[in-house]
Write a protein that holds these residues in place. Structure first.
Motif: not given
Length: 284
Positions: A239-260
């Motif tokens: 459950x701790x790896x589940x998410x109630x909803x899937x957002x576009x931001x979540x799907x792009x989080x890896x790229x966003x964090x790498x850019x930061x």
């Protein structure tokens, strides 16, 4: 009747999928996982779903109660508690730190005879399953990082060359810590770089010695403790790896964090703030 119930469930699932604050719990699937003949005994009583009534089971031996009623009720309770935790973000894991050698692939990269072949397949078996599960979790916005004892240049170069379609590659991870330091020290640095608490990190390693080192040094880190053949099912059901909803931001989080992280590295390496701003303003 069986087909009618299935159609009602399918319709209910479709309706619930369109509502953000509803989580669909498939009790029939839970019963199937345990074994319906053990928990949905219509031959015993017409109302004997959900593990039969306690009064009717008063004459059953303790082992039968444990095997039937309590198992199903516990499973249902766990499912509803998990749903509550998912919606409220209780104890969610935001980053998975994974070992490489004998965890993400068979063998030790850089050694003579090293190959991704396992059980007659490229990766194959639980190695391939781990890649699949981590890719799914990455799409949910969970960050991936590596922590392995090896030479980083050798590991990254060989990994990049061998990565296959469907398998993870170095670019799927936001941070690599491939060195000879204690893994607990690397995990602390990863958490600091990402701005995460240690309780938001899951560590996966095939080596029990490395697991114990992290457990003792960082008790708040979640450390995988089971066999590697079970890790895929854990990752897809925890459950701790589940998410109630899937957002576009979540799907792009890896790229966003790498850019930061890249911007922060540029800022540190820039001779001055002016030099950093001048470099950032140049067109790509």
């Amino acid at each position: 009747f069986f087909e009618l119930v299935n159609e009602v469930n399918r319709h209910a699932h479709r309706v619930c999928a369109g509502v953000r604050n509803i989580l669909f719990v498939n009790e029939d699937a839970i019963a199937s996982k345990i074994g319906k003949h053990r928990v949905l005994d219509d031959l015993f009583a017409v109302y004997s779903h959900h593990g039969n009534g306690r009064a009717e089971l008063g004459h059953w031996p303790e082992w039968a109660l444990q095997k039937n009623t309590r198992t199903y009720i516990d499973e249902l309770a766990n499912e509803y508690v998990a749903g509550y935790e998912i919606f409220n973000g209780v104890g969610i894991i935001k980053c998975i730190v994974v070992d490489l050698d004998n965890t993400l692939w068979p063998g030790v990269v850089g050694e003579n005879g090293f190959s991704w072949q396992h059980e007659g397949f490229t990766l194959g078996g639980h190695f391939e399953g781990l890649h699949q599960a981590l890719r799914i979790l990455k799409s949910r916005g969970i960050l991936l990082a590596t922590c392995s004892k090896n030479d980083e240049a050798t590991a990254i170069a060989d990994w990049t060359m061998r990565a296959q379609e469907g398998s993870l590659s170095p670019v799927d991870f936001v941070i690599h810590r491939i060195n000879w330091q204690r893994k607990s020290e690397n995990i602390i640095e990863i958490a600091q770089r990402l701005g995460l608490g240690l309780d938001a990190i899951l560590f996966i390693d095939d080596n029990e010695v490395e697991r114990d080192e992290v457990r003792q040094a960082l008790p708040s880190v979640c450390v995988w403790s089971g066999p590697m053949t079970d890790v895929r099912s854990f990752l897809l059901q925890e459950p701790r790896l589940e998410r109630a909803s899937l957002t576009d931001e979540a799907m792009r989080r890896t790229e966003m964090v790498k850019s930061q992280l890249a911007r922060e590295a540029d800022r540190v390496s820039a001779i001055s703030e002016e030099a950093f701003l001048a470099r950032a303003s140049k067109p790509l």
